[in-house]
Enzyme design. Structure first.
Site, short mmCIF file in Angstrom:
data_model
loop_
_atom_site.label_atom_id
_atom_site.label_comp_id
_atom_site.label_asym_id
_atom_site.label_seq_id
_atom_site.Cartn_x
_atom_site.Cartn_y
_atom_site.Cartn_z
N ASN A 41 -3.31 10.16 0.11
CA ASN A 41 -2.23 10.23 0.35
C ASN A 41 -0.99 9.52 -0.15
O ASN A 41 -0.14 9.81 0.41
CB ASN A 41 -1.70 10.39 1.91
CG ASN A 41 -2.52 9.09 2.26
OD1 ASN A 41 -2.40 8.44 1.98
ND2 ASN A 41 -1.76 8.97 4.16
N LYS A 42 -1.48 8.15 -0.99
CA LYS A 42 -0.68 7.29 -1.08
C LYS A 42 0.32 7.98 -2.51
O LYS A 42 0.14 8.49 -3.05
CB LYS A 42 -1.16 5.63 -1.37
CG LYS A 42 -2.23 5.52 -0.57
CD LYS A 42 -0.86 5.03 0.51
CE LYS A 42 -1.83 4.95 2.03
NZ LYS A 42 -1.81 3.57 2.32
N ILE A 43 1.24 7.15 -2.59
CA ILE A 43 2.24 7.69 -4.25
C ILE A 43 1.35 7.86 -5.59
O ILE A 43 1.69 9.22 -5.94
CB ILE A 43 3.22 6.44 -4.39
CG1 ILE A 43 3.93 6.16 -3.37
CG2 ILE A 43 4.29 6.65 -5.29
CD1 ILE A 43 5.22 5.12 -3.28
N ALA A 52 0.90 -1.71 0.22
CA ALA A 52 -0.10 -0.03 0.28
C ALA A 52 1.09 1.44 -0.23
O ALA A 52 0.27 2.24 -0.29
CB ALA A 52 -0.83 -0.15 0.99
N TYR A 60 -5.85 5.51 -2.04
CA TYR A 60 -6.02 6.13 -1.34
C TYR A 60 -5.29 7.33 -1.55
O TYR A 60 -4.01 7.67 -2.04
CB TYR A 60 -5.59 5.97 0.44
CG TYR A 60 -6.15 7.06 1.53
CD1 TYR A 60 -7.66 7.22 1.63
CD2 TYR A 60 -5.98 7.72 2.36
CE1 TYR A 60 -8.20 7.86 3.26
CE2 TYR A 60 -5.96 9.27 3.72
CZ TYR A 60 -7.52 8.81 2.95
OH TYR A 60 -7.43 10.32 4.11
#
Ligand SMILES: *Cc1c(COP(=O)(O)O)cnc(C)c1O
Length: 362
Positions: free
Chosen positions: A180-182, A154, A178
């Site tokens: 804020n993910k990469i 994740a 999500y």
């Protein structure tokens, strides 16, 4: 306030989103879905991708498809986002917590075997904050004890273990999209696998357990974990930018590292010889020599308009999992660790300001 993480969304995402909207295919059918599954799994070098509503449901889907359930035990690192343990609990199995490696913070292969019992069914290595786990060591143990391996990737889109992208080292790997993910699709997730049978089982379970050749007929209890075409449309634009995002995160890290080099009591983020870290979050440890505690630093940063985050709490200390166990390295890392602003949009001026503020506080 300089945020810890914000998404990088441009006109390509906007255009795709409007295309999906205008097509009328706004639910979980539509051309972007297949395209996103194909482009994302292709990027990771894996045969099949099953897109889901979020990363948590991807993990739950993988465990369910592998037949993990009541009476089973699943090994997870204590130092991770709570979701890794929760998905085990959802299946009725028991999460068993393993300590972290002191150097690179992920699950420590040397601590795994001591936690294996006759009920152990699987292990979920988490590539924490963008750094890969030692997958050869983990897979050797899994092979010896006949355990499934589910990669929780994740936080590690595009990170590499021994020059190969993560995502194909386990039976299944799970990603989150999500905000804020990469890369992001708002909410979203995906399971990757090279096992065709498993791919099919996950597709069925994602769609209420519906038999693909018989309308409304279900042979198993499934879920509605389908991603929408709107999310996939954004994902199709984001995957095109992943290389660029990783490059930027690595540049930001190099600059932070250089600026903080001469600061006392700061341990920079790890990158083992066999690893390519994608630095999802620029993460450092605040040691005693720094002179202030991690929490004092968080407050100091906040007062100066900089958002930061403490490391995850050790999951075995959360009330629903707490059995009075001590898991030493995970507890220490959790106390000392801090995530600094890490967005790909961060400017070098902002990074310099954060580094200076940290140095001035000690
Ligand atoms: C974000 C995250 C998840 C869960 O993903 P969601 O999309 O938020 O459900 C799972 N595991 C780890 C390690 C994560 O960081």
């Amino acid at each position: 306030m300089i945020p810890v993480a914000e998404p990088s969304l441009g006109k390509e995402e906007r255009l795709n989103l409007l295309k999906a909207f205008d097509s009328g295919w706004i639910s979980s059918k539509g051309s972007f879905l297949g395209e996103f599954e194909k482009s994302f799994s292709g990027y990771m070098g894996v045969d099949f991708g099953v897109a889901t509503v979020n990363g948590t449901s991807a993990l739950h889907l993988a465990l369910t498809a592998l037949g993990v359930g009541k009476g089973d035990e699943v090994l997870v690192p204590s130092l991770t986002f709570v979701s890794t343990a929760n998905v085990v609990a959802y299946t009725g199995a028991k999460p068993v917590f393993v300590d972290s490696h002191p150097g690179y913070w992920c699950i420590d292969p040397e601590k795994i075997e001591g936690k294996i019992t006759e009920n152990t069914k699987a292990i979920i290595p988490v590539h924490l904050y963008g750094h890969p786990c030692d997958m050869d060591a983990i897979n050797d143990i899994a092979h010896d004890h006949n355990l499934y391996v589910i990669e929780d990737a994740a936080e590690a889109h595009g990170a590499e273990y021994k020059n190969r992208k993560l995502g194909s080292f386990g039976d299944v790997s799970c990603f989150s999209f999500y905000g804020n993910k990469i890369i992001t699709t708002g909410e979203g997730g995906m399971c990757l696998t090279n096992n065709e049978e498993l791919d099919e089982r996950m597709r069925i379970l994602r769609d209420h357990g519906t038999n693909p050749s018989k309308h409304y007929w279900c042979d198993v209890t499934g879920f509605n974990y389908r991603m929408t075409n709107l999310q996939a449309a954004i994902g199709c634009a984001q995957i095109e930018k992943l290389d660029e995002f990783i490059e930027k995160k690595r540049e930001n890290t190099a600059l932070y590292n250089k600026l903080l080099e001469d600061a006392q009591g700061i341990t920079p983020p790890p990158e083992e010889k066999w690893a390519k870290n994608v630095y999802w979050m620029y993460s450092i440890l605040i040691e005693k020599e720094y002179g202030k505690t991690r929490d004092q630093l968080i407050n100091h940063l906040k007062e100066n308009g900089i958002e930061s985050r403490p490391f995850f709490p050790p999951t075995h200390k959360l009330p629903m999992y707490d059995k009075g166990e001590t898991i030493k390295i995970a507890e220490e890392l959790s106390k000392k660790g801090i995530n600094l602003p890490s967005s790909v949009n961060l400017t070098s001026k902002e990074i310099k300001y954060v580094a200076e503020t940290i140095k001035a506080a000690c």
